[in-house]
Scaffold this active site. Structure first.
Site, mmCIF file in Angstrom:
data_model
loop_
_atom_site.group_PDB
_atom_site.id
_atom_site.type_symbol
_atom_site.label_atom_id
_atom_site.label_comp_id
_atom_site.label_asym_id
_atom_site.label_seq_id
_atom_site.Cartn_x
_atom_site.Cartn_y
_atom_site.Cartn_z
ATOM 1 N N ASP A 179 0.783 -1.152 -0.136
ATOM 2 C CA ASP A 179 -0.105 -0.153 0.075
ATOM 3 C C ASP A 179 1.002 1.049 0.010
ATOM 4 O O ASP A 179 1.690 1.429 0.977
ATOM 5 C CB ASP A 179 -0.992 0.008 1.191
ATOM 6 C CG ASP A 179 -1.980 1.199 1.018
ATOM 7 O OD1 ASP A 179 -1.421 2.291 1.268
ATOM 8 O OD2 ASP A 179 -3.001 0.965 1.264
ATOM 9 N N HIS A 180 1.012 1.741 -1.030
ATOM 10 C CA HIS A 180 2.332 2.648 -1.259
ATOM 11 C C HIS A 180 2.150 3.901 -0.117
ATOM 12 O O HIS A 180 2.998 4.624 0.108
ATOM 13 C CB HIS A 180 2.426 3.451 -2.631
ATOM 14 C CG HIS A 180 1.510 4.472 -3.208
ATOM 15 N ND1 HIS A 180 0.173 4.056 -3.514
ATOM 16 C CD2 HIS A 180 1.642 5.503 -3.378
ATOM 17 C CE1 HIS A 180 -0.314 5.349 -3.942
ATOM 18 N NE2 HIS A 180 0.401 6.074 -3.588
ATOM 19 N N HIS A 242 -5.823 3.011 1.135
ATOM 20 C CA HIS A 242 -4.901 4.100 1.579
ATOM 21 C C HIS A 242 -5.451 4.951 2.847
ATOM 22 O O HIS A 242 -4.889 5.074 4.025
ATOM 23 C CB HIS A 242 -4.817 5.049 0.639
ATOM 24 C CG HIS A 242 -4.156 4.607 -0.583
ATOM 25 N ND1 HIS A 242 -3.268 3.520 -0.660
ATOM 26 C CD2 HIS A 242 -4.357 4.842 -1.665
ATOM 27 C CE1 HIS A 242 -2.867 3.054 -1.868
ATOM 28 N NE2 HIS A 242 -3.372 4.028 -2.625
HETATM 29 O O1 LIG Z 1 -3.473 4.143 -5.495
HETATM 30 C C1 LIG Z 1 -3.748 5.140 -6.110
HETATM 31 O O2 LIG Z 1 -3.113 6.334 -5.510
HETATM 32 C C2 LIG Z 1 -2.943 7.350 -6.298
HETATM 33 C C3 LIG Z 1 -2.886 8.650 -5.296
HETATM 34 O O3 LIG Z 1 -1.555 8.406 -4.821
HETATM 35 P P1 LIG Z 1 -0.528 9.650 -4.560
HETATM 36 O O4 LIG Z 1 0.462 9.177 -3.679
HETATM 37 O O5 LIG Z 1 -0.410 10.622 -5.648
HETATM 38 O O6 LIG Z 1 -1.324 10.292 -3.357
HETATM 39 C C4 LIG Z 1 -4.261 7.801 -7.124
HETATM 40 O O7 LIG Z 1 -4.276 8.688 -7.796
HETATM 41 C C5 LIG Z 1 -5.022 6.668 -7.697
HETATM 42 O O8 LIG Z 1 -6.071 6.585 -8.283
HETATM 43 C C6 LIG Z 1 -5.104 5.345 -6.846
HETATM 44 O O9 LIG Z 1 -5.066 4.050 -7.382
#
Ligand SMILES: O=C1O[C@H](COP(=O)(O)O)[C@@H](O)[C@H](O)[C@H]1O
Ligand SMILES: NC(=O)C1=CN([C@@H]2O[C@H](COP(=O)(O)OP(=O)(O)OC[C@H]3O[C@@H](n4cnc5c(N)ncnc54)[C@H](OP(=O)(O)O)[C@@H]3O)[C@@H](O)[C@H]2O)C=CC1
Length: 507
Positions: A179-180, A242
């Site tokens: 989960d990045h 997230h």
């Molecule tokens: O996992 C996802 O995250 C991005 C947003 O990531 P961020 O690190 O730029 O806050 C989101 O745009 C995307 O739809 C989603 O699949």
């Protein structure tokens, strides 16, 4: 670090190009890759090793936070990269892969520790895991690990089905679910900040905290992902994973000394104590929104249903706001507001903790110039921690003046989320990966929302692109006498403190 073979499924894809290769390169530059390291890239298209290495090099030039003109450095980095054609469905390709891995392990004298990174669509996860097992790729003498990207299922049942299949080939402690958001440096600090600062630890509870606000706003729309996004919406794309991970990381109560086991245990506890939402109560606690046309940064953008690939009748959610409650000793009675949306006014991921007013003596005159204490964690695009306090302003006839104590991390040389996560996976540290227990509990909590949306029990509120979402999201907080902090322009209350905040954070 232990010798490792990094087996990358989807080596010709977008994620590999934009995130994985730059992360590996930065780790290499920082001496954070194992000394004995071999990478085997896999994809359907035919590529020679040289062409593959050239593609990786190109991705580093384009996407790495570190730019380099040093050909020796790149050559050194790429020297152990090999490519092999593999069709996920063809069993014989796994045998070919096994031979290649063994040959490389022998050449490089690498113990057979194998990390299988699935940078492919989730529909392939089960098939690949089964083929790894069947082919013998996962039965060598060393360790094996499986790294997968969200989505982990589409709903509670499909997530359980997926997990059951994966667990036939890999034990839970061998699965690293990325989960990045858990790789973002500020998110990784949340645990330590709370844990190792007694001053914060002491007030991390319901007798001091009025409410918590967790926001992840984006200015982008559906981009080129209509086919995917229209089936998932904000609730599955961001909220189930997230946003709930941010909630867990913020609210778990850790003792001074902890480890990955304890972190997992405490995160699970948070999810278990989250008050369940019944389908019939979703409408009162969750706001569903969809963007219509509007303007962002002076640029006109189309509404969601006019985006290429989206049906004009789509009821998909591009915004969700929710009020949650954790029913435990520390958090009982503290509303936790979470929201995330696309095509919002600004890109910002932040957590705001609003503290209770100190003067509870109702007979005492309340000075309107006094603001609540706020603790703000800016997670992205910039990182900072701000504490808002009240002070006296002599020029204002002795009225209160809000002041901010700020800590800003220099954005130069901050590792990217994928660097942190790949490094942890190589080390075998599962702290910042999603454990199955959390994933399952998160799906279970979200399931009534999915059902309510599916059955249209909750109205779909439209909001103009470039705003802070539907007005109903403000009303959700106003019902408890709260408001979203730092929403641009529309704030009337305590505007001066927020102006100050903005002035500081936009510099
Ligand atoms: O996992 C996802 O995250 C991005 C947003 O990531 P961020 O690190 O730029 O806050 C989101 O745009 C995307 O739809 C989603 O699949
Ligand atoms: N892109 C991103 O920023 C993010 C992606 N993700 C997730 O990461 C995963 C990969 O996404 P992304 O890189 O964008 O996808 P892409 O479509 O860009 O790449 C898919 C990769 O899978 C390979 N592939 C597809 N089908 C097969 C097959 N039958 N046999 C062998 N290889 C196959 C392709 O190889 P070839 O082209 O050679 O056929 C290609 O390398 C997805 O699960 C996505 O949800 C998660 C977060 C962000």
């Amino acid at each position: 670090m232990e010798p490792t073979t990094f087996v990358l499924f989807g080596a010709t894809g977008d994620l590999a190009k934009r995130k994985i290769y730059p992360a590996l390169f930065n780790l290499f530059v920082d001496n954070k890759l194992p000394e004995s390291f071999s990478l085997i890239g896999l994809g359907r298209r035919e590529l020679s090793d040289e062409a593959f290495q050239a593609n990786v090099e190109q991705s580093i030039h384009t996407f790495s936070r570190r730019k380099t003109n040093n050909p020796d450095l790149l050559k050194n980095f790429l020297r152990t990269f090999r490519y092999s054609v593999l069709d996920i469905d063809r069993k014989e390709d796994y045998q070919k892969l096994l031979k290649l891995i063994e040959q490389r392990e022998e050449e490089l004298r690498i113990v057979p520790n194998r990390m299988f990174y699935l940078s492919v669509g989730p529909e392939y996860f089960e098939k690949i895991a089964a083929n790894i097992k069947e082919s013998g790729l996962g039965t060598a003498d060393g360790w094996k690990r499986l790294v997968i990207e969200k989505p982990f299922g589409h709903d509670l049942q499909s997530a359980r089905d997926l997990n059951e299949q994966l667990s036939k080939a890999f034990a839970e402690n061998e699965i690293y679910r990325i989960d990045h958001y858990l790789g973002k440096p500020m998110v990784q600090k949340l645990e330590v900040i709370q844990q190792s600062n007694p001053v914060l630890h002491a007030i991390w509870a319901n007798n001091y905290i009025a409410n918590v606000q967790i926001t992840a706003n984006e200015t982008v729309g559906v981009e080129e992902r209509a086919g995917y996004y229209d089936h998932v919406g904000a609730v599955r794309d961001m909220f189930q994973n997230h946003m709930l991970q941010l909630l867990m990381m913020l609210t778990m109560h850790l003792p001074n000394v902890s480890n990955s086991e304890l972190v997992r245990f405490k995160k699970k506890k948070v999810m278990e104590n989250l008050e369940p939402l019944l389908k019939q109560d979703v409408g009162a606690n969750v706001i569903r929104g969809q963007y219509k046309e509007g303007s962002i940064g002076g640029k006109q953008v189309v509404g969601y249903t006019s985006e290429p690939g989206i049906a004009s009748t789509s009821m998909n959610d591009t915004f969700i706001a929710a009020k949650l409650q954790i029913d435990d000793f520390f958090w009982r009675g503290v509303p936790i507001y979470i929201r995330t949306g696309k095509r919002m006014h600004e890109k910002s991921t932040r957590i705001v903790i609003e503290f209770k007013e100190p003067n509870t003596n109702l007979t005492q005159h309340h000075d309107e110039s006094q603001v609540p204490n706020l603790l703000v964690f800016e997670i992205s695009p910039n990182e900072s921690i701000t504490l808002q306090l009240n002070s006296k302003d002599p020029s204002k006839n002795g009225k209160y003046k809000p002041i901010q104590i700020d800590f800003h991390e220099s954005q130069e040389d901050v590792p990217e989320a994928y660097e942190n996560l790949i490094y942890d996976a190589l080390q075998g540290d599962p702290t910042f990966f999603a454990h199955w227990d959390e994933v399952e509990l998160a799906w279970a909590w979200v399931q009534p929302i999915l059902d309510a949306f599916q059955e249209n029990l909750v109205p779909l509120h439209h909001y103009a692109a470039g705003t802070n979402g539907p007005a109903e999201s403000d009303a959700l907080l106003a019902a408890n006498g709260h408001h979203w902090w730092f929403d641009s322009k529309i704030e009337q209350v305590n505007q001066s403190s927020e102006e100050k905040y903005f002035a500081h954070h936009t510099n």
